[in-house]
Design a protein around this motif. Sequence first.
Motif, PDB file in Angstrom:
ATOM      1  N   VAL A 113       0.876  -1.172   0.000  1.00  0.00           N
ATOM      2  CA  VAL A 113       0.000   0.000   0.000  1.00  0.00           C
ATOM      3  C   VAL A 113       0.918   1.228   0.000  1.00  0.00           C
ATOM      4  N   PRO A 114       1.241   1.741  -1.197  1.00  0.00           N
ATOM      5  CA  PRO A 114       2.160   2.880  -1.231  1.00  0.00           C
ATOM      6  C   PRO A 114       1.577   4.117  -0.563  1.00  0.00           C
ATOM      7  N   ALA A 115       2.464   4.883   0.078  1.00  0.00           N
ATOM      8  CA  ALA A 115       2.032   6.098   0.770  1.00  0.00           C
ATOM      9  C   ALA A 115       2.393   7.321  -0.063  1.00  0.00           C
ATOM     10  N   VAL A 116       1.526   8.318   0.004  1.00  0.00           N
ATOM     11  CA  VAL A 116       1.758   9.578  -0.689  1.00  0.00           C
ATOM     12  C   VAL A 116       1.699  10.673   0.375  1.00  0.00           C
ATOM     13  N   ASP A 117       2.641  11.632   0.285  1.00  0.00           N
ATOM     14  CA  ASP A 117       2.687  12.704   1.285  1.00  0.00           C
ATOM     15  C   ASP A 117       1.675  13.793   0.944  1.00  0.00           C
ATOM     16  N   GLY A 118       0.550  13.767   1.657  1.00  0.00           N
ATOM     17  CA  GLY A 118      -0.541  14.703   1.392  1.00  0.00           C
ATOM     18  C   GLY A 118      -0.302  16.105   1.921  1.00  0.00           C
ATOM     19  N   MET A 119       0.845  16.331   2.570  1.00  0.00           N
ATOM     20  CA  MET A 119       1.133  17.672   3.101  1.00  0.00           C
ATOM     21  C   MET A 119       1.797  18.555   2.045  1.00  0.00           C
ATOM     22  N   ARG A 120       2.178  17.972   0.925  1.00  0.00           N
ATOM     23  CA  ARG A 120       2.827  18.759  -0.134  1.00  0.00           C
ATOM     24  C   ARG A 120       1.779  19.581  -0.889  1.00  0.00           C
ATOM     25  N   PRO A 121       2.221  20.590  -1.643  1.00  0.00           N
ATOM     26  CA  PRO A 121       1.261  21.344  -2.467  1.00  0.00           C
ATOM     27  C   PRO A 121       0.522  20.409  -3.444  1.00  0.00           C
ATOM     28  N   ILE A 122      -0.682  20.825  -3.842  1.00  0.00           N
ATOM     29  CA  ILE A 122      -1.568  19.974  -4.645  1.00  0.00           C
ATOM     30  C   ILE A 122      -0.868  19.365  -5.865  1.00  0.00           C
ATOM     31  N   ASP A 123      -0.132  20.205  -6.635  1.00  0.00           N
ATOM     32  CA  ASP A 123       0.463  19.658  -7.864  1.00  0.00           C
ATOM     33  C   ASP A 123       1.569  18.649  -7.555  1.00  0.00           C
ATOM     34  N   GLU A 124       2.247  18.835  -6.427  1.00  0.00           N
ATOM     35  CA  GLU A 124       3.285  17.853  -6.061  1.00  0.00           C
ATOM     36  C   GLU A 124       2.662  16.531  -5.624  1.00  0.00           C
ATOM     37  N   VAL A 125       1.526  16.627  -4.947  1.00  0.00           N
ATOM     38  CA  VAL A 125       0.831  15.396  -4.542  1.00  0.00           C
ATOM     39  C   VAL A 125       0.388  14.645  -5.798  1.00  0.00           C
ATOM     40  N   THR A 126      -0.143  15.402  -6.766  1.00  0.00           N
ATOM     41  CA  THR A 126      -0.565  14.765  -8.027  1.00  0.00           C
ATOM     42  C   THR A 126       0.631  14.038  -8.659  1.00  0.00           C
ATOM     43  N   MET A 127       1.786  14.697  -8.663  1.00  0.00           N
ATOM     44  CA  MET A 127       2.975  14.073  -9.272  1.00  0.00           C
ATOM     45  C   MET A 127       3.371  12.786  -8.553  1.00  0.00           C
ATOM     46  N   GLN A 128       3.255  12.815  -7.221  1.00  0.00           N
ATOM     47  CA  GLN A 128       3.562  11.580  -6.472  1.00  0.00           C
ATOM     48  C   GLN A 128       2.592  10.464  -6.859  1.00  0.00           C
ATOM     49  N   ILE A 129       1.333  10.824  -7.007  1.00  0.00           N
ATOM     50  CA  ILE A 129       0.319   9.816  -7.362  1.00  0.00           C
ATOM     51  C   ILE A 129       0.605   9.285  -8.765  1.00  0.00           C
ATOM     52  N   GLU A 130       0.960  10.188  -9.658  1.00  0.00           N
ATOM     53  CA  GLU A 130       1.261   9.764 -11.028  1.00  0.00           C
ATOM     54  C   GLU A 130       2.472   8.845 -11.057  1.00  0.00           C
ATOM     55  N   ALA A 131       3.437   9.129 -10.190  1.00  0.00           N
ATOM     56  CA  ALA A 131       4.623   8.260 -10.133  1.00  0.00           C
ATOM     57  C   ALA A 131       4.216   6.860  -9.667  1.00  0.00           C
ATOM     58  N   VAL A 132       3.333   6.801  -8.682  1.00  0.00           N
ATOM     59  CA  VAL A 132       2.862   5.494  -8.192  1.00  0.00           C
ATOM     60  C   VAL A 132       2.105   4.773  -9.304  1.00  0.00           C
ATOM     61  N   LEU A 133       1.308   5.543 -10.048  1.00  0.00           N
ATOM     62  CA  LEU A 133       0.521   4.947 -11.135  1.00  0.00           C
ATOM     63  C   LEU A 133       1.379   4.616 -12.357  1.00  0.00           C
ATOM     64  N   GLY A 134       2.568   5.206 -12.398  1.00  0.00           N
ATOM     65  CA  GLY A 134       3.456   4.970 -13.548  1.00  0.00           C
ATOM     66  C   GLY A 134       2.978   5.682 -14.791  1.00  0.00           C
ATOM     67  N   VAL A 135       2.339   6.854 -14.607  1.00  0.00           N
ATOM     68  CA  VAL A 135       1.881   7.636 -15.761  1.00  0.00           C
ATOM     69  C   VAL A 135       2.539   9.000 -15.732  1.00  0.00           C
ATOM     70  N   ASN A 136       2.596   9.634 -16.895  1.00  0.00           N
ATOM     71  CA  ASN A 136       3.014  11.031 -17.007  1.00  0.00           C
ATOM     72  C   ASN A 136       4.319  11.331 -16.264  1.00  0.00           C
ATOM     73  N   GLN A 137       5.311  10.405 -16.417  1.00  0.00           N
ATOM     74  CA  GLN A 137       6.500  10.578 -15.590  1.00  0.00           C
ATOM     75  C   GLN A 137       7.428  11.685 -16.051  1.00  0.00           C
ATOM     76  N   ALA A 138       7.193  12.186 -17.245  1.00  0.00           N
ATOM     77  CA  ALA A 138       8.028  13.294 -17.724  1.00  0.00           C
ATOM     78  C   ALA A 138       7.667  14.578 -16.967  1.00  0.00           C
ATOM     79  N   ALA A 139       6.466  14.639 -16.419  1.00  0.00           N
ATOM     80  CA  ALA A 139       5.993  15.877 -15.783  1.00  0.00           C
ATOM     81  C   ALA A 139       6.788  16.195 -14.527  1.00  0.00           C
TER      82      ALA A 139
END
Length: 193
Positions: A167-193
């Motif tokens: 169950v991967p953890a994402v740091d929800g205390m980061r700014p919204i766009d950084e949280v999105t990037m962490q989620i995308e990294a977990v999902l393995g999508v949009n990694q160039a962003a």
Amino acid sequence: MAFNIVFFGPPAAGKGTQAKIIEEKYGYVQLSTGDMLRTQAAAGTDLGVMARDIMNQGKLVPDEVVIGMIEHCMDNLEQPAGYIFDGFPRTVAQAEALDAMLAKRGQKIDLVMELQVDEDQLIKRVEKRAKEEGRLDDNIEAMKTRFAQYRDYAAKVLPYYRAQGDVPAVDGMRPIDEVTMQIEAVLGVNQAA
Ligand code: AMP
């Protein structure tokens, strides 16, 4: 092939915000039992009136109610890229029912993500805002109750999922766009962003 995700996390962790961003970008459908219950409550349906009382007391709505709402959505929606379950499941019975509903459709939960926040820091933020705005904040107690409720059900539901895999953890205390990037990294999508 559908890819189904559970966004797990306490109130104010940004689950809804992030679910909507991922929905928009990648064709998922967010299923938030909290939103569905609030819609019912606003419409004044029998279910909504019953749910509002329970929600106001900071308790959980009965399993069969939320399971029924989720099933109804899955029966009536066109199959998306995947579902993002937000605020559901909150009990092991709900998690088991969800597994069964998906299995019936030849699907499963493919990923459970935990959005983590620092409770004390979030409470301080709300207190600070209340002070700056010169009002007493009666939301603090409600927020503490909601965190306590979360800790209680997380201690049951997370082990259910951890027994099945990471169950991967994402740091929800980061700014919204950084949280999105962490989620995308977990999902393995949009990694160039
Ligand atoms: P939320 O917006 O997800 O924080 O949900 C708001 C309130 O709705 C919760 O405090 C519960 O009273 C109720 N609720 C939402 N989802 C569920 C669920 N999966 N099981 C039971 N109660 C729920």
